[in-house]
Scaffold this motif. Structure first.
Motif, PDB file in Angstrom:
ATOM      1  N   ASP A   9       0.829  -1.211   0.000  1.00 61.40           N
ATOM      2  CA  ASP A   9       0.000   0.000   0.000  1.00 61.40           C
ATOM      3  C   ASP A   9       0.866   1.265   0.000  1.00 61.40           C
ATOM      4  N   LEU A  10       2.051   1.166   0.611  1.00 69.69           N
ATOM      5  CA  LEU A  10       2.929   2.334   0.760  1.00 69.69           C
ATOM      6  C   LEU A  10       3.827   2.577  -0.458  1.00 69.69           C
ATOM      7  N   GLU A  11       3.947   1.597  -1.344  1.00 71.83           N
ATOM      8  CA  GLU A  11       4.838   1.727  -2.502  1.00 71.83           C
ATOM      9  C   GLU A  11       4.563   2.976  -3.322  1.00 71.83           C
ATOM     10  N   ILE A  12       3.301   3.402  -3.384  1.00 71.45           N
ATOM     11  CA  ILE A  12       2.929   4.571  -4.180  1.00 71.45           C
ATOM     12  C   ILE A  12       3.649   5.839  -3.689  1.00 71.45           C
ATOM     13  N   LEU A  13       4.030   5.878  -2.409  1.00 70.86           N
ATOM     14  CA  LEU A  13       4.707   7.048  -1.848  1.00 70.86           C
ATOM     15  C   LEU A  13       6.132   7.200  -2.375  1.00 70.86           C
ATOM     16  N   TYR A  14       6.623   6.166  -3.039  1.00 68.16           N
ATOM     17  CA  TYR A  14       7.992   6.191  -3.567  1.00 68.16           C
ATOM     18  C   TYR A  14       8.016   6.123  -5.099  1.00 68.16           C
ATOM     19  N   TYR A  15       6.858   6.320  -5.723  1.00 67.10           N
ATOM     20  CA  TYR A  15       6.800   6.259  -7.189  1.00 67.10           C
ATOM     21  C   TYR A  15       7.388   7.550  -7.767  1.00 67.10           C
ATOM     22  N   ILE A  16       8.388   7.388  -8.625  1.00 65.79           N
ATOM     23  CA  ILE A  16       9.010   8.542  -9.274  1.00 65.79           C
ATOM     24  C   ILE A  16       8.434   8.674 -10.675  1.00 65.79           C
ATOM     25  N   THR A  17       7.751   9.786 -10.917  1.00 63.16           N
ATOM     26  CA  THR A  17       7.210  10.050 -12.248  1.00 63.16           C
ATOM     27  C   THR A  17       8.381  10.223 -13.206  1.00 63.16           C
ATOM     28  N   LEU A  43      -4.789   4.414  -0.350  1.00 63.81           N
ATOM     29  CA  LEU A  43      -3.930   4.640   0.813  1.00 63.81           C
ATOM     30  C   LEU A  43      -4.490   5.768   1.683  1.00 63.81           C
ATOM     31  N   GLU A  44      -4.955   6.842   1.063  1.00 63.79           N
ATOM     32  CA  GLU A  44      -5.535   7.955   1.819  1.00 63.79           C
ATOM     33  C   GLU A  44      -6.716   7.481   2.663  1.00 63.79           C
ATOM     34  N   GLU A  45      -7.547   6.631   2.094  1.00 65.47           N
ATOM     35  CA  GLU A  45      -8.698   6.076   2.805  1.00 65.47           C
ATOM     36  C   GLU A  45      -8.234   5.220   3.993  1.00 65.47           C
ATOM     37  N   LEU A  46      -7.205   4.385   3.767  1.00 61.56           N
ATOM     38  CA  LEU A  46      -6.660   3.553   4.841  1.00 61.56           C
ATOM     39  C   LEU A  46      -6.116   4.418   5.980  1.00 61.56           C
ATOM     40  N   LEU A  47      -5.365   5.469   5.628  1.00 62.89           N
ATOM     41  CA  LEU A  47      -4.776   6.349   6.648  1.00 62.89           C
ATOM     42  C   LEU A  47      -5.855   7.106   7.423  1.00 62.89           C
ATOM     43  N   LEU A  48      -6.872   7.539   6.723  1.00 63.63           N
ATOM     44  CA  LEU A  48      -7.951   8.289   7.374  1.00 63.63           C
ATOM     45  C   LEU A  48      -8.697   7.406   8.372  1.00 63.63           C
ATOM     46  N   LYS A  49      -8.901   6.141   8.021  1.00 64.75           N
ATOM     47  CA  LYS A  49      -9.706   5.241   8.855  1.00 64.75           C
ATOM     48  C   LYS A  49      -8.886   4.415   9.839  1.00 64.75           C
ATOM     49  N   SER A  50      -7.559   4.458   9.721  1.00 65.14           N
ATOM     50  CA  SER A  50      -6.731   3.640  10.602  1.00 65.14           C
ATOM     51  C   SER A  50      -6.775   4.170  12.036  1.00 65.14           C
ATOM     52  N   SER A  51      -6.377   3.330  12.964  1.00 62.48           N
ATOM     53  CA  SER A  51      -6.292   3.787  14.354  1.00 62.48           C
ATOM     54  C   SER A  51      -5.183   4.839  14.442  1.00 62.48           C
ATOM     55  N   LEU A  52      -5.222   5.651  15.475  1.00 63.65           N
ATOM     56  CA  LEU A  52      -4.188   6.668  15.669  1.00 63.65           C
ATOM     57  C   LEU A  52      -2.817   6.001  15.812  1.00 63.65           C
ATOM     58  N   ASN A  53      -2.768   4.916  16.533  1.00 65.02           N
ATOM     59  CA  ASN A  53      -1.545   4.149  16.695  1.00 65.02           C
ATOM     60  C   ASN A  53      -0.987   3.732  15.326  1.00 65.02           C
ATOM     61  N   ASN A  54      -1.863   3.186  14.477  1.00 64.87           N
ATOM     62  CA  ASN A  54      -1.459   2.727  13.145  1.00 64.87           C
ATOM     63  C   ASN A  54      -1.008   3.904  12.267  1.00 64.87           C
ATOM     64  N   LEU A  55      -1.694   5.036  12.367  1.00 62.89           N
ATOM     65  CA  LEU A  55      -1.330   6.222  11.579  1.00 62.89           C
ATOM     66  C   LEU A  55       0.078   6.695  11.939  1.00 62.89           C
ATOM     67  N   ILE A  56       0.351   6.851  13.229  1.00 63.66           N
ATOM     68  CA  ILE A  56       1.663   7.333  13.679  1.00 63.66           C
ATOM     69  C   ILE A  56       2.755   6.326  13.303  1.00 63.66           C
ATOM     70  N   THR A  57       2.479   5.044  13.542  1.00 69.28           N
ATOM     71  CA  THR A  57       3.431   3.992  13.184  1.00 69.28           C
ATOM     72  C   THR A  57       3.752   4.045  11.696  1.00 69.28           C
ATOM     73  N   THR A  58       2.733   4.225  10.872  1.00 67.41           N
ATOM     74  CA  THR A  58       2.918   4.280   9.416  1.00 67.41           C
ATOM     75  C   THR A  58       3.725   5.504   9.013  1.00 67.41           C
ATOM     76  N   ILE A  59       3.446   6.661   9.599  1.00 67.54           N
ATOM     77  CA  ILE A  59       4.197   7.878   9.266  1.00 67.54           C
ATOM     78  C   ILE A  59       5.687   7.682   9.571  1.00 67.54           C
ATOM     79  N   VAL A  60       6.001   7.118  10.730  1.00 71.26           N
ATOM     80  CA  VAL A  60       7.402   6.866  11.080  1.00 71.26           C
ATOM     81  C   VAL A  60       8.012   5.864  10.096  1.00 71.26           C
ATOM     82  N   LYS A  61       7.279   4.813   9.836  1.00 64.01           N
ATOM     83  CA  LYS A  61       7.771   3.750   8.946  1.00 64.01           C
ATOM     84  C   LYS A  61       8.103   4.279   7.547  1.00 64.01           C
ATOM     85  N   ILE A  62       7.247   5.136   6.999  1.00 64.38           N
ATOM     86  CA  ILE A  62       7.484   5.567   5.616  1.00 64.38           C
ATOM     87  C   ILE A  62       8.634   6.554   5.479  1.00 64.38           C
ATOM     88  N   PHE A  63       8.986   7.247   6.544  1.00 58.27           N
ATOM     89  CA  PHE A  63      10.099   8.203   6.453  1.00 58.27           C
ATOM     90  C   PHE A  63      11.408   7.695   7.048  1.00 58.27           C
TER      91      PHE A  63
END
Length: 185
Positions: A9-17, A43-63
């Protein structure tokens, strides 16, 4: 309704046009545009609906290993008022947020562009076990942890994330501008 956000789901954040699709006004558009748009919206839908814990974990993970395109994250949780330039949260569990975009990096064509310098999130309620959530998110990275006055600062080595400052009601992530990647969005 907490679905897991996968690496796929996160791969799109690293797509280089590809560069050939970035500058032409009348030229071809990237053939992956629609597919990518669908992936971003999912992905936006997943992030919006995810738990706060999951959102923060994902933000750290992607950067933590590579600068990611921050726009799908911003779009997923920010309701932007164009007239006042105010960012409001689309989520009930986030009281206040600020994506601090700064100029100071070059895009692939030598022009000045913006990067995500830092991201601040204030929660609507105190967060339990927040330190352990951040530590788990940082697995695989070497970091130091310093706590004082109810604030904990994690300083991360060899990462686009310079540091993370947390309290039980806030999260502040600082990005190293030298890690910027021009995704051509």
């Amino acid at each position: 309704m907490t679905s897991t956000i996968t690496d796929k789901d996160l791969e799109i954040l690293y797509y280089i046009t590809p560069q050939k699709y970035r500058t032409m006004l009348d030229g071809e558009s990237d053939p992956k545009t629609m597919e990518n748009l669908n992936k971003e919206e999912y992905l936006e839908e997943l992030l919006l609906k995810s738990s706060l814990n999951n959102l923060i974990t994902t933000i750290v993970k992607i950067f933590k290993n590579k600068y990611a395109n921050p726009m799908p994250i911003w779009t997923s949780i920010v309701d932007y008022e164009i007239n006042t330039k105010k960012e409001n949260s689309k989520r009930n569990d986030i009281k206040k947020l600020k994506f601090d975009f700064q100029y100071g990096v070059e895009n692939d064509f030598g022009g000045s562009t913006q990067y995500l310098d830092n991201l601040f999130i204030e929660f609507a309620f105190p967060f339990q076990n927040f330190k352990s959530i951040i530590k788990t998110s940082l697995q695989g990275k070497s970091f130091t942890e310093n706590s004082s006055n109810n604030k904990t600062v994690f300083t991360i080595n060899n990462s686009p994330i310079l540091k993370i400052e947390i309290t039980d009601t806030s999260f502040l992530l600082f990005i190293d501008k030298n890690s910027f990647i021009d995704y051509g969005q």
